[in-house]
Design a protein around this motif. Structure first.
Motif, PDB file in Angstrom:
ATOM      1  N   LEU A  80       3.791   9.320  -2.332  1.00 39.73           N
ATOM      2  CA  LEU A  80       2.264   9.595  -2.024  1.00 39.73           C
ATOM      3  C   LEU A  80       1.768   8.305  -1.806  1.00 39.73           C
ATOM      4  CD1 LEU A  80      -0.185  12.123  -3.771  1.00 39.73           C
ATOM      5  CD2 LEU A  80      -0.615   9.813  -3.664  1.00 39.73           C
ATOM      6  N   ILE A  81       1.853   7.495  -2.907  1.00 35.41           N
ATOM      7  CA  ILE A  81       1.296   5.968  -2.874  1.00 35.41           C
ATOM      8  C   ILE A  81       2.057   5.332  -1.455  1.00 35.41           C
ATOM      9  CG2 ILE A  81       1.537   3.675  -3.874  1.00 35.41           C
ATOM     10  CD1 ILE A  81       1.557   5.171  -6.523  1.00 35.41           C
ATOM     11  N   LEU A  82       3.288   5.530  -1.324  1.00 38.72           N
ATOM     12  CA  LEU A  82       3.816   4.870  -0.012  1.00 38.72           C
ATOM     13  C   LEU A  82       2.899   5.429   1.149  1.00 38.72           C
ATOM     14  CD1 LEU A  82       5.927   2.754   1.036  1.00 38.72           C
ATOM     15  CD2 LEU A  82       7.460   4.691   1.155  1.00 38.72           C
ATOM     16  N   GLY A  83       2.818   6.601   1.456  1.00 37.85           N
ATOM     17  CA  GLY A  83       2.092   7.267   2.413  1.00 37.85           C
ATOM     18  C   GLY A  83       0.505   6.804   2.618  1.00 37.85           C
ATOM     19  N   LEU A  84       0.003   6.653   1.546  1.00 35.78           N
ATOM     20  CA  LEU A  84      -1.302   6.067   1.422  1.00 35.78           C
ATOM     21  C   LEU A  84      -1.434   4.667   2.150  1.00 35.78           C
ATOM     22  CD1 LEU A  84      -2.749   7.430  -1.856  1.00 35.78           C
ATOM     23  CD2 LEU A  84      -3.436   8.160   0.403  1.00 35.78           C
ATOM     24  N   LEU A  85      -0.259   3.856   1.576  1.00 37.41           N
ATOM     25  CA  LEU A  85      -0.321   2.620   1.988  1.00 37.41           C
ATOM     26  C   LEU A  85       0.048   2.419   3.682  1.00 37.41           C
ATOM     27  CD1 LEU A  85       1.961   0.995  -0.745  1.00 37.41           C
ATOM     28  CD2 LEU A  85      -0.437   0.213  -0.198  1.00 37.41           C
ATOM     29  N   LEU A  86       0.796   3.111   4.043  1.00 30.44           N
ATOM     30  CA  LEU A  86       0.711   3.243   5.660  1.00 30.44           C
ATOM     31  C   LEU A  86      -0.274   3.674   6.178  1.00 30.44           C
ATOM     32  CD1 LEU A  86       4.681   4.735   5.821  1.00 30.44           C
ATOM     33  CD2 LEU A  86       3.979   2.597   6.428  1.00 30.44           C
ATOM     34  N   ILE A  87      -1.096   4.895   5.653  1.00 26.43           N
ATOM     35  CA  ILE A  87      -2.315   5.082   6.289  1.00 26.43           C
ATOM     36  C   ILE A  87      -3.227   3.930   6.459  1.00 26.43           C
ATOM     37  CG2 ILE A  87      -4.211   6.588   6.078  1.00 26.43           C
ATOM     38  CD1 ILE A  87      -2.259   8.592   5.127  1.00 26.43           C
ATOM     39  N   ALA A 205      -0.896   1.560  15.319  1.00 21.56           N
ATOM     40  CA  ALA A 205      -1.864   2.344  14.515  1.00 21.56           C
ATOM     41  C   ALA A 205      -1.608   3.595  14.418  1.00 21.56           C
ATOM     42  CB  ALA A 205      -3.197   2.045  14.885  1.00 21.56           C
ATOM     43  N   VAL A 206      -1.100   4.222  15.577  1.00 24.79           N
ATOM     44  CA  VAL A 206      -0.988   5.780  15.630  1.00 24.79           C
ATOM     45  C   VAL A 206       0.244   5.919  14.909  1.00 24.79           C
ATOM     46  CG1 VAL A 206      -0.305   7.562  17.375  1.00 24.79           C
ATOM     47  CG2 VAL A 206      -2.258   6.001  17.992  1.00 24.79           C
ATOM     48  N   LEU A 207       1.320   5.247  15.504  1.00 23.43           N
ATOM     49  CA  LEU A 207       2.788   5.367  14.593  1.00 23.43           C
ATOM     50  C   LEU A 207       2.732   5.377  12.933  1.00 23.43           C
ATOM     51  CD1 LEU A 207       5.928   5.895  15.046  1.00 23.43           C
ATOM     52  CD2 LEU A 207       5.879   3.212  14.941  1.00 23.43           C
ATOM     53  N   LEU A 208       1.862   4.516  12.761  1.00 25.48           N
ATOM     54  CA  LEU A 208       1.909   4.068  11.022  1.00 25.48           C
ATOM     55  C   LEU A 208       0.967   5.264  10.483  1.00 25.48           C
ATOM     56  CD1 LEU A 208       1.156   0.295  10.887  1.00 25.48           C
ATOM     57  CD2 LEU A 208       3.171   1.616   9.889  1.00 25.48           C
ATOM     58  N   LEU A 209      -0.160   6.159  11.275  1.00 24.72           N
ATOM     59  CA  LEU A 209      -0.787   6.965  10.679  1.00 24.72           C
ATOM     60  C   LEU A 209       0.239   8.366  10.520  1.00 24.72           C
ATOM     61  CD1 LEU A 209      -3.373   8.257  10.057  1.00 24.72           C
ATOM     62  CD2 LEU A 209      -3.863   8.707  12.497  1.00 24.72           C
ATOM     63  N   LEU A 211       3.335   8.497  10.373  1.00 26.63           N
ATOM     64  CA  LEU A 211       4.583   8.324   9.512  1.00 26.63           C
ATOM     65  C   LEU A 211       3.752   8.521   8.105  1.00 26.63           C
ATOM     66  CD1 LEU A 211       6.709   5.698  10.991  1.00 26.63           C
ATOM     67  CD2 LEU A 211       7.105   8.011  10.938  1.00 26.63           C
ATOM     68  N   GLY A 212       2.698   7.864   7.759  1.00 28.28           N
ATOM     69  CA  GLY A 212       2.041   7.929   6.793  1.00 28.28           C
ATOM     70  C   GLY A 212       1.700   9.202   5.963  1.00 28.28           C
ATOM     71  N   VAL A 213       1.108  10.084   7.120  1.00 22.37           N
ATOM     72  CA  VAL A 213       0.790  11.500   6.709  1.00 22.37           C
ATOM     73  C   VAL A 213       2.165  12.192   6.458  1.00 22.37           C
ATOM     74  CG1 VAL A 213      -0.117  13.580   7.922  1.00 22.37           C
ATOM     75  CG2 VAL A 213      -1.312  11.537   8.020  1.00 22.37           C
ATOM     76  N   MET A 214       2.827  12.036   7.308  1.00 21.66           N
ATOM     77  CA  MET A 214       4.364  12.697   6.817  1.00 21.66           C
ATOM     78  C   MET A 214       4.761  12.213   5.541  1.00 21.66           C
ATOM     79  SD  MET A 214       8.141  12.203   8.825  1.00 21.66           S
ATOM     80  CE  MET A 214       8.329  10.600   7.910  1.00 21.66           C
ATOM     81  N   ILE A 215       4.898  11.083   5.353  1.00 15.01           N
ATOM     82  CA  ILE A 215       5.425  10.493   3.935  1.00 15.01           C
ATOM     83  C   ILE A 215       4.432  11.296   2.687  1.00 15.01           C
ATOM     84  CG2 ILE A 215       5.988   8.745   2.237  1.00 15.01           C
ATOM     85  CD1 ILE A 215       6.820   7.383   5.018  1.00 15.01           C
ATOM     86  N   LEU A 216       3.203  11.006   3.043  1.00 22.46           N
ATOM     87  CA  LEU A 216       2.096  11.586   1.998  1.00 22.46           C
ATOM     88  C   LEU A 216       2.422  13.093   1.691  1.00 22.46           C
ATOM     89  CD1 LEU A 216      -0.605  10.956   0.374  1.00 22.46           C
ATOM     90  CD2 LEU A 216      -1.816  11.715   2.539  1.00 22.46           C
ATOM     91  N   GLY A 217       2.715  13.929   2.922  1.00 25.84           N
ATOM     92  CA  GLY A 217       2.834  15.216   2.740  1.00 25.84           C
ATOM     93  C   GLY A 217       4.188  15.531   1.824  1.00 25.84           C
ATOM     94  N   LYS A 218       5.110  14.900   1.991  1.00 23.09           N
ATOM     95  CA  LYS A 218       6.504  15.026   1.240  1.00 23.09           C
ATOM     96  C   LYS A 218       5.859  14.360  -0.176  1.00 23.09           C
ATOM     97  CE  LYS A 218       9.989  14.200   4.602  1.00 23.09           C
ATOM     98  NZ  LYS A 218      10.756  15.674   4.624  1.00 23.09           N
ATOM     99  N   GLY A 219       5.285  13.372  -0.321  1.00 22.04           N
ATOM    100  CA  GLY A 219       4.749  13.055  -1.829  1.00 22.04           C
ATOM    101  C   GLY A 219       4.221  14.387  -2.631  1.00 22.04           C
ATOM    102  N   ILE A 220       3.140  14.869  -1.907  1.00 16.82           N
ATOM    103  CA  ILE A 220       2.446  16.011  -2.433  1.00 16.82           C
ATOM    104  C   ILE A 220       3.226  17.186  -2.753  1.00 16.82           C
ATOM    105  CG2 ILE A 220       0.648  17.639  -1.885  1.00 16.82           C
ATOM    106  CD1 ILE A 220      -0.769  15.488  -0.300  1.00 16.82           C
ATOM    107  N   ALA A 221       4.066  17.478  -1.870  1.00 13.35           N
ATOM    108  CA  ALA A 221       5.003  18.554  -2.031  1.00 13.35           C
ATOM    109  C   ALA A 221       6.035  18.369  -3.252  1.00 13.35           C
ATOM    110  CB  ALA A 221       5.882  18.620  -0.855  1.00 13.35           C
TER     111      ALA A 221
END
Length: 224
Positions: A80-87, A205-209, A211-221
């Motif tokens: 979750l933290i990693l996803g937020l950092l990427l976003i 910017a688009v790529l990082l967004l 990937l960030g959302v994808m990793i954030l979703g995995k973190g929430i799950a």
């Protein structure tokens, strides 16, 4: 193992489409000593990716995050933290992109790469693949995937190798292509360099967004 490779693919692509190292290797290929310098840069790039992802996987295991995931959700919070950092990095890249009135701005050191020798080119590849914030975050994410998913040394090695080869492919392909057919590849490299210079900030910017959302979703799950 298939699930590990599937999770590594988007992270490896995230490293592979990094515009700055692609532009750097293109400039080296268009210099007076294209073979040695581009080969050194590619070597440093590959070694940096492999070492960083391996180190992150080992550190993740040593910290006990993988063991804690099933009981305390530690791995979920980590992602979750990693996803937020990427976003956050994506937002920064988007805000820094040039407007229509601005000329694309590249790092000042980029103008000197055509004068690099093999040692400097190798060092640059090593630094860009491991110290760059975006690539470092990708390596951290890849390390967590590898640490959580592999079952032994053989699978660990295969996972790191797959991630490294895909992540390094966009630097390796121009180097190999130039070595095989320099006359045909040179105009294509020049055109690609111009496009990347104009669009690198928005593309990243688009790529990082994504990937960030994808990793954030995995973190929430993983917190569920």
């Amino acid at each position: 193992m298939n699930a590990v490779i599937a999770d590594l693919l988007p992270l490896a692509v995230g490293v592979a489409v990094s515009p700055i190292p692609i532009i750097a290797v293109i400039l080296m290929l268009l210099s007076t000593h294209p073979g040695p310098t581009s080969g050194g840069f590619a070597l440093g790039w590959i070694v940096g990716i492999a070492l960083t992802s391996t180190a992150m996987a080992l550190m993740y295991n040593a910290a006990g995050a993988a063991a804690d995931e099933g009981s305390s959700g530690g791995g979920g919070w980590f992602r979750l933290i990693l996803g937020l950092l990427l976003i956050a990095l994506a937002v920064r890249k988007w805000r820094a992109r040039p407007t229509d009135a601005d000329a694309p701005q590249l790092p000042h050191w980029m103008s000197a790469v055509t004068q690099f020798g093999v040692a400097k080119a190798t060092g640059l590849g090593l630094v860009l693949s491991s110290v760059n914030p975006k690539n470092l975050l990708m390596a951290v994410a890849a390390g967590t995937v590898i640490a959580d998913g592999v079952g032994g040394a053989d699978e660990f090695t295969v996972a790191v190798a797959v991630y490294t080869v895909i992540a390094a492919s966009t630097v390796l392909i121009p180097v190999i292509g130039y070595a095989v057919a320099a006359a045909r590849v040179r105009p294509w490299l020049d055109a690609l360099r111009g496009w990347l210079e104009a669009n690198n900030a928005a593309m990243m910017a688009v790529l990082l967004l994504v990937l960030g959302v994808m990793i954030l979703g995995k973190g929430i799950a993983g917190l569920g």
